[in-house]
Design a protein around this motif. Sequence first.
Motif, PDB file in Angstrom:
ATOM      1  N   LEU A 246       0.739  -1.373  -0.020  1.00 37.23           N
ATOM      2  CA  LEU A 246      -0.034  -0.134  -0.147  1.00 37.23           C
ATOM      3  C   LEU A 246       0.966   0.991  -0.136  1.00 37.23           C
ATOM      4  O   LEU A 246       0.399   2.284  -0.635  1.00 37.23           O
ATOM      5  CB  LEU A 246      -0.968  -0.115   1.076  1.00 37.23           C
ATOM      6  N   GLY A 247       1.846   1.020   0.694  1.00 37.12           N
ATOM      7  CA  GLY A 247       2.914   2.493   0.703  1.00 37.12           C
ATOM      8  C   GLY A 247       3.461   2.504  -0.724  1.00 37.12           C
ATOM      9  O   GLY A 247       3.713   3.414  -1.118  1.00 37.12           O
ATOM     10  N   LEU A 248       3.738   1.397  -1.357  1.00 36.31           N
ATOM     11  CA  LEU A 248       4.200   1.501  -2.632  1.00 36.31           C
ATOM     12  C   LEU A 248       3.207   2.222  -3.779  1.00 36.31           C
ATOM     13  O   LEU A 248       3.403   3.041  -4.414  1.00 36.31           O
ATOM     14  CB  LEU A 248       4.726   0.205  -3.199  1.00 36.31           C
ATOM     15  N   ALA A 249       2.214   1.779  -3.552  1.00 35.29           N
ATOM     16  CA  ALA A 249       0.888   2.239  -4.353  1.00 35.29           C
ATOM     17  C   ALA A 249       0.768   3.742  -4.160  1.00 35.29           C
ATOM     18  O   ALA A 249       0.604   4.300  -5.188  1.00 35.29           O
ATOM     19  CB  ALA A 249      -0.390   1.282  -4.151  1.00 35.29           C
ATOM     20  N   ILE A 252       3.335   5.455  -5.768  1.00 34.68           N
ATOM     21  CA  ILE A 252       3.506   5.466  -7.147  1.00 34.68           C
ATOM     22  C   ILE A 252       2.043   6.412  -7.720  1.00 34.68           C
ATOM     23  O   ILE A 252       2.471   7.424  -8.709  1.00 34.68           O
ATOM     24  CB  ILE A 252       2.832   4.183  -7.845  1.00 34.68           C
ATOM     25  N   LEU A 253       1.219   6.597  -6.810  1.00 37.35           N
ATOM     26  CA  LEU A 253      -0.054   7.485  -7.226  1.00 37.35           C
ATOM     27  C   LEU A 253       0.295   8.866  -7.173  1.00 37.35           C
ATOM     28  O   LEU A 253       0.202   9.725  -8.007  1.00 37.35           O
ATOM     29  CB  LEU A 253      -1.261   7.185  -6.386  1.00 37.35           C
ATOM     30  N   ILE A 254       1.090   9.139  -5.989  1.00 37.28           N
ATOM     31  CA  ILE A 254       1.443  10.608  -5.839  1.00 37.28           C
ATOM     32  C   ILE A 254       2.588  11.053  -6.897  1.00 37.28           C
ATOM     33  O   ILE A 254       2.479  12.279  -7.256  1.00 37.28           O
ATOM     34  CB  ILE A 254       1.977  10.857  -4.384  1.00 37.28           C
ATOM     35  N   ASN A 255       3.443  10.001  -7.228  1.00 36.80           N
ATOM     36  CA  ASN A 255       4.356  10.556  -8.244  1.00 36.80           C
ATOM     37  C   ASN A 255       3.979  10.477  -9.785  1.00 36.80           C
ATOM     38  O   ASN A 255       4.879  10.898 -10.516  1.00 36.80           O
ATOM     39  CB  ASN A 255       5.640   9.509  -8.258  1.00 36.80           C
ATOM     40  N   PHE A 261      -0.828  18.858  -6.587  1.00 34.39           N
ATOM     41  CA  PHE A 261      -0.644  18.926  -4.912  1.00 34.39           C
ATOM     42  C   PHE A 261       0.057  18.002  -4.530  1.00 34.39           C
ATOM     43  O   PHE A 261      -0.043  17.429  -3.352  1.00 34.39           O
ATOM     44  CB  PHE A 261      -1.949  19.298  -4.253  1.00 34.39           C
ATOM     45  N   LYS A 262       1.205  17.420  -5.109  1.00 38.78           N
ATOM     46  CA  LYS A 262       1.990  16.520  -4.552  1.00 38.78           C
ATOM     47  C   LYS A 262       2.523  16.541  -3.455  1.00 38.78           C
ATOM     48  O   LYS A 262       2.725  15.604  -2.364  1.00 38.78           O
ATOM     49  CB  LYS A 262       3.122  16.113  -5.564  1.00 38.78           C
ATOM     50  N   LYS A 263       3.100  17.912  -3.348  1.00 37.03           N
ATOM     51  CA  LYS A 263       3.841  18.192  -1.812  1.00 37.03           C
ATOM     52  C   LYS A 263       2.701  18.133  -0.719  1.00 37.03           C
ATOM     53  O   LYS A 263       3.190  17.856   0.468  1.00 37.03           O
ATOM     54  CB  LYS A 263       4.359  19.579  -1.859  1.00 37.03           C
ATOM     55  N   LEU A 264       1.453  18.830  -1.093  1.00 39.36           N
ATOM     56  CA  LEU A 264       0.453  18.551  -0.142  1.00 39.36           C
ATOM     57  C   LEU A 264       0.118  17.083   0.341  1.00 39.36           C
ATOM     58  O   LEU A 264       0.254  16.775   1.536  1.00 39.36           O
ATOM     59  CB  LEU A 264      -0.862  19.262  -0.672  1.00 39.36           C
ATOM     60  N   TRP A 265      -0.168  16.356  -0.494  1.00 45.01           N
ATOM     61  CA  TRP A 265      -0.298  14.992   0.026  1.00 45.01           C
ATOM     62  C   TRP A 265       0.889  14.170   0.706  1.00 45.01           C
ATOM     63  O   TRP A 265       0.585  13.458   1.754  1.00 45.01           O
ATOM     64  CB  TRP A 265      -0.488  14.227  -1.479  1.00 45.01           C
ATOM     65  N   ARG A 266       2.008  14.615   0.421  1.00 44.03           N
ATOM     66  CA  ARG A 266       3.161  14.065   1.262  1.00 44.03           C
ATOM     67  C   ARG A 266       3.295  14.530   2.315  1.00 44.03           C
ATOM     68  O   ARG A 266       3.508  14.050   3.318  1.00 44.03           O
ATOM     69  CB  ARG A 266       4.586  14.395   0.322  1.00 44.03           C
ATOM     70  N   THR A 267       3.009  15.952   2.557  1.00 38.43           N
ATOM     71  CA  THR A 267       3.102  16.475   3.659  1.00 38.43           C
ATOM     72  C   THR A 267       1.996  16.281   4.577  1.00 38.43           C
ATOM     73  O   THR A 267       2.440  15.772   5.924  1.00 38.43           O
ATOM     74  CB  THR A 267       2.878  18.036   3.671  1.00 38.43           C
ATOM     75  N   ILE A 268       0.950  15.773   4.168  1.00 37.72           N
ATOM     76  CA  ILE A 268      -0.135  15.298   5.160  1.00 37.72           C
ATOM     77  C   ILE A 268       0.097  14.091   5.618  1.00 37.72           C
ATOM     78  O   ILE A 268      -0.112  13.724   6.734  1.00 37.72           O
ATOM     79  CB  ILE A 268      -1.531  15.141   4.414  1.00 37.72           C
ATOM     80  N   LEU A 269       0.889  12.985   4.811  1.00 42.27           N
ATOM     81  CA  LEU A 269       1.158  11.671   5.284  1.00 42.27           C
ATOM     82  C   LEU A 269       2.325  11.785   6.197  1.00 42.27           C
ATOM     83  O   LEU A 269       2.277  11.085   7.241  1.00 42.27           O
ATOM     84  CB  LEU A 269       1.487  11.019   4.028  1.00 42.27           C
ATOM     85  N   VAL A 270       3.352  12.682   5.905  1.00 42.66           N
ATOM     86  CA  VAL A 270       4.404  12.885   6.897  1.00 42.66           C
ATOM     87  C   VAL A 270       3.887  13.452   8.066  1.00 42.66           C
ATOM     88  O   VAL A 270       4.520  12.956   9.252  1.00 42.66           O
ATOM     89  CB  VAL A 270       5.695  13.599   6.253  1.00 42.66           C
ATOM     90  N   MET A 271       2.996  14.024   8.184  1.00 40.88           N
ATOM     91  CA  MET A 271       2.734  14.766   9.599  1.00 40.88           C
ATOM     92  C   MET A 271       2.002  13.844  10.451  1.00 40.88           C
ATOM     93  O   MET A 271       2.207  13.782  11.765  1.00 40.88           O
ATOM     94  CB  MET A 271       1.276  15.568   9.280  1.00 40.88           C
ATOM     95  N   PRO A 331       2.814   5.834   5.661  1.00 44.69           N
ATOM     96  CA  PRO A 331       3.900   7.129   5.452  1.00 44.69           C
ATOM     97  C   PRO A 331       4.935   6.731   5.346  1.00 44.69           C
ATOM     98  O   PRO A 331       5.988   7.363   4.524  1.00 44.69           O
ATOM     99  CB  PRO A 331       3.533   7.833   6.747  1.00 44.69           C
ATOM    100  N   TYR A 332       5.651   5.848   6.164  1.00 38.98           N
ATOM    101  CA  TYR A 332       7.057   5.197   6.229  1.00 38.98           C
ATOM    102  C   TYR A 332       7.352   4.918   4.962  1.00 38.98           C
ATOM    103  O   TYR A 332       8.526   5.171   4.196  1.00 38.98           O
ATOM    104  CB  TYR A 332       7.219   4.360   7.459  1.00 38.98           C
ATOM    105  N   LEU A 333       6.746   3.691   4.345  1.00 36.08           N
ATOM    106  CA  LEU A 333       6.739   3.229   3.174  1.00 36.08           C
ATOM    107  C   LEU A 333       6.601   4.185   2.143  1.00 36.08           C
ATOM    108  O   LEU A 333       7.441   4.002   1.164  1.00 36.08           O
ATOM    109  CB  LEU A 333       5.806   2.064   3.029  1.00 36.08           C
ATOM    110  N   MET A 334       5.731   5.022   2.101  1.00 36.19           N
ATOM    111  CA  MET A 334       5.845   5.942   1.083  1.00 36.19           C
ATOM    112  C   MET A 334       6.749   6.729   0.883  1.00 36.19           C
ATOM    113  O   MET A 334       7.332   6.970  -0.188  1.00 36.19           O
ATOM    114  CB  MET A 334       4.380   6.747   1.315  1.00 36.19           C
TER     115      MET A 334
END
Length: 465
Positions: A246-249, A252-255, A261-271, A331-334
């Motif tokens: 799921l982290g890989l999926a 891939i979706l975000i990339n 809003f790639k940075k936004l999605w990553r930021t939400i997950l990293v939070m 989030p870690y795997l992503m």
Amino acid sequence: MAHGSKTKNKVTLATLLSALGNDLKMIGLTFKEGDIKTKLSFIIMGLGPILRGQILIGLVLMLAQALFFWYIKGFGWAYLSKITTLGTVATQKIKRKTVYGDNSFLILLFGVLSIFAVIAIITLWRLNVAENRKEELALKAGKKLPTNLETFTSLFDKNFDKTLLLLPVTGIFVFTVLPIVFMIFIAFTNYDSNHQPPANLFTWVGLENFKELVSFGNQGLGPTFFKVLAWTLVWAFFATFIDYFLGLAVAILINKKGIKFKKLWRTILVMTIAVPQFVSLLYVAKMFANDGLINGFLKSVGLIENSIPFWSNPMLARITIIVINIWIGIPYLMLIATGLLMNIPEDLYESARIDGASPWQMFKSITLPYMLFVTGPFLLTQFTGNLNNFGVIFLLSGGGPGTISYAGNAGTTDLLVTWLYKMTVNDSNYKMASVIGIMVFIVTAIFALGVYGLLPSVKDEEGFQ
């Protein structure tokens, strides 16, 4: 394969016996051909080097021998001599006065430490013999022995690696090896709440604790042990691979090109990583309680009448734990997958597109093999880590819910490691906790050693194309 393994074991044993034989031969030859300085060094370590002017080496060896005798005579022997019985004199209360007897715990602890001291002094004695032989051969060959200053400065030059490793190796021995050996010894005793030193003695019981753990009789823990072991393996499998894929999926979706809003999605997950995990787990555990936020909301909108037993139904509790762990692990795997995906050469995808490959074919033939090749050791580490994932289980369910079909105070979501914790802290059943600790080590070692050699990135480091 079994035949190959036996052959390999025979070769290893033969190599060890050969090395031991050569070592004994060297010691005998050193004594036979050595001068009086060397012969005296067999009794007084370091005397030969001192008489040859190697003061620094000689003093270190002599000091080690003196410390050993001081420790054994003044402290170690008192415990080492009783290690076969772990004490025979019980603590008694005579009138109002308590007369303390033997302390089995201290006898075992310092007995083990004394055994290590004996092994260490034998090793140093062997080095002492080798040093004497080396010096004698050098002098016979007409070579000059290094001065004490040269020997000292070599600790920061030629032998600097040994100087650097001394402290960490000592730390590993004191804080890792010694406690593990002590735990293994405890597994062969009857050390539990009924045999608590110094009031009571405990003693050796051989393999009785191991038999109890796998026994299916009335007093045996076999049914509980194998159920907990099965759940431990199931948990580790799902916690590792669901999070991974799921982290890989998600990565891939975000990339994917065109995603906004790639940075936004990553930021939400990293939070979710920024919040201390134990705080998140405790909060989520309360959310899924019978009177928690989830049940309260579902009741308020009329979807349910009675609370969903997230933590009181064994199967539901297990599923809830796995699902919550997905939220923690993705989030870690992503993040890891994002970095690795960026390293896949773009020309591989371009070539595949020219050949008419579909997105699924490109994922199956390029992305997934690359990710599995690079992250194979990480996946193995994650799996073995999840076998001992104490925090998630303990903070979410505490190992519960309990059931009468489980013995030893185990719960239906307990892993081996959380069951071990309960036995130690709640029940003071140190003997069985130690046995379970050994079992955890065996299970982890089997998977780690068995799978590690099969990983493509280990078998063929240069082979990924």
